[in-house]
Design an enzyme around this catalytic site. Sequence first.
Site, PDB file in Angstrom:
ATOM      1  N   LYS A  78       0.858  -1.191   0.000  1.00 33.41           N
ATOM      2  CA  LYS A  78       0.000   0.000   0.000  1.00 33.41           C
ATOM      3  C   LYS A  78       0.893   1.240   0.000  1.00 33.41           C
ATOM      4  CE  LYS A  78      -3.896   2.087   2.564  1.00 33.41           C
ATOM      5  NZ  LYS A  78      -4.778   1.998   3.744  1.00 33.41           N
ATOM      6  N   SER A 158      -9.871   2.296   2.719  1.00 29.08           N
ATOM      7  CA  SER A 158      -8.945   2.986   1.857  1.00 29.08           C
ATOM      8  C   SER A 158      -7.941   2.057   1.170  1.00 29.08           C
ATOM      9  CB  SER A 158      -8.150   4.012   2.669  1.00 29.08           C
ATOM     10  OG  SER A 158      -7.338   3.351   3.630  1.00 29.08           O
ATOM     11  N   SER A 182     -10.290   0.186   7.084  1.00 30.65           N
ATOM     12  CA  SER A 182      -9.689   0.163   5.742  1.00 30.65           C
ATOM     13  C   SER A 182      -8.992  -1.123   5.336  1.00 30.65           C
ATOM     14  CB  SER A 182      -8.692   1.298   5.602  1.00 30.65           C
ATOM     15  OG  SER A 182      -9.369   2.484   5.346  1.00 30.65           O
TER      16      SER A 182
HETATM   17  N1  GLN Z   1     -13.364   4.913   6.078  1.00 29.89           N
HETATM   18  C1  GLN Z   1     -12.748   5.390   7.262  1.00 29.89           C
HETATM   19  C2  GLN Z   1     -12.308   6.825   7.077  1.00 29.89           C
HETATM   20  O1  GLN Z   1     -12.498   7.329   6.024  1.00 29.89           O
HETATM   21  C3  GLN Z   1     -11.601   4.518   7.653  1.00 29.89           C
HETATM   22  C4  GLN Z   1     -10.394   4.741   6.835  1.00 29.89           C
HETATM   23  C5  GLN Z   1      -9.243   3.896   7.290  1.00 29.89           C
HETATM   24  O2  GLN Z   1      -9.427   2.923   8.012  1.00 29.89           O
HETATM   25  N2  GLN Z   1      -8.048   4.304   6.908  1.00 29.89           N
HETATM   26  O3  GLN Z   1     -11.806   7.433   7.963  1.00 29.89           O
END
Ligand code: GLN
Length: 493
Positions: A78, A158, A182
């Site tokens: 990632k 994400s 995410s």
């Molecule tokens: N969807 C959540 C956010 O936008 C979690 C994102 C994540 O876990 N990095 O904050």
Amino acid sequence: MTTLNDLTLAQARDGLKAKDFSAVELAQAHIGAIAAARSLNAYLLETPERALEMAAVADTKIAAGEARPLEGLPLGIKDLFCTHGVTTTAGSKILETFQPHYESAVSHNLWRDGAVMLGKLNLDEFAMGSSNETSAYGSVISPWRRTGSDAPLVPGGSSGGSAAAVAARLCLGATATDTGGSIRQPAAFTGTVGIKPTYGRCSRWGTVAFASSLDQAGPIARTVRDCAILLASMAGPDARDTTCADLAVPDFEAAVSRGVKGLTIGIPKEYRVEGMPAEIQALWDQGADWLRAAGATIREISLPHTKLALPAYYIVAPAEASSNLARYDGVRYGLRVPGRDIAEMYEKTRAAGFGREVKRRIMIGTYVLSAGYYDAYYVRAQKIRTLIKRDFEEAYAAGVDAILTPATPSAAFGIGEKASADPVEMYLNDVFTVTVNMAGLPGIAVPAGLDAQGLPLGLQLIGRPFDEETLFATAQVIEEAAGRTVLPPAWWA
Ligand code: GLN
């Protein structure tokens, strides 16, 4: 015929050891698949030369009988993990040309154990999102489609690039991060397995920070066993991250086949949210039945503060983000847009460098931390966080070993379906996952079936702190009962 890309990570490891194929051949198969799948936009950067170099070293090690735990296994990273000398963007324009002078602890551990780097994977900008539509480098397209439709779907976010690449067989496994879901949400959307370990299990050193008290790294892979193998390498003490636990890493792979006999699995009634599709409820019941049939006791439990988790998360996470992202000032590294003076340079750089969602988070975070509102928002959100944690502690103290919930409130949605409308609708995706980050607990998402439109649905298991082993054992029972999800054929190639 199974191609090398279709192998699980464990099968590839065993095949390399048996000299059925070489690490260079395995790397080449993946490099070819990646080149044929550019339309999915899963990789932001391909590093084929580096992959082949690392694979050649792996072949020498294998020939010498010195194979390390991940010798010759090609992975995607990632693009939130800093990689030495390899551009690391965090999905943002502000870091478009950033080449770190160091390697993140997690990726370093993987290379130490012999893994091969295929490239850097797309993600929501600074890991803020649930659909991979906030990346400055374009959305990732899911390898999945609804039956009879070719409308492009999101892979989740994400870690959308990670999940899409694993599902599309563009790597054997990938690193990911999870601040509010995410790892687990994109895994659930793509029929893959993802584990967010306990906060502190993996070092955060060298991973671009979003919300430091919530961020955790973990793997996404095609099987529970593969996740266990990867996490064992990624995890471990690191003095450079003071929140990283000084605990030995257990033999996660050995835990996979432990079974669930004698375990008590909690079903939290508060996760039966209004408007949840009947299919998700049915899948959840099915999961409980599978675990019962394998010897676990199922018990209804209550986690009364669940409904406060999402609003509290969307105060804590932006607050920490606004503070972490203050470092992108155009002075030391990253984008710089010149101005008349330093203040104007700073404003122009941040205006041009950050996307809409990141700006929204910075503004919310700055607001909730401001003098007049700090007590009303931030302090209260932290109190709620303590209550959420206590709910879990009470359940575990009453003898629950792990908690079973759906991973997401729906299957994957279409690109553009939710992004343009109300951002809160997107935030609702995290309803089952954010509690786990707020409490610092481990959580795993495992595919459990397909919905009526042929899309994968996942179940989530939440464990006691530092008891990822029980999660691997329990998830394995679900994986076996559900049958491994058949991943979509390569329509994109
Ligand atoms: N969807 C959540 C956010 O936008 C979690 C994102 C994540 O876990 N990095 O904050």
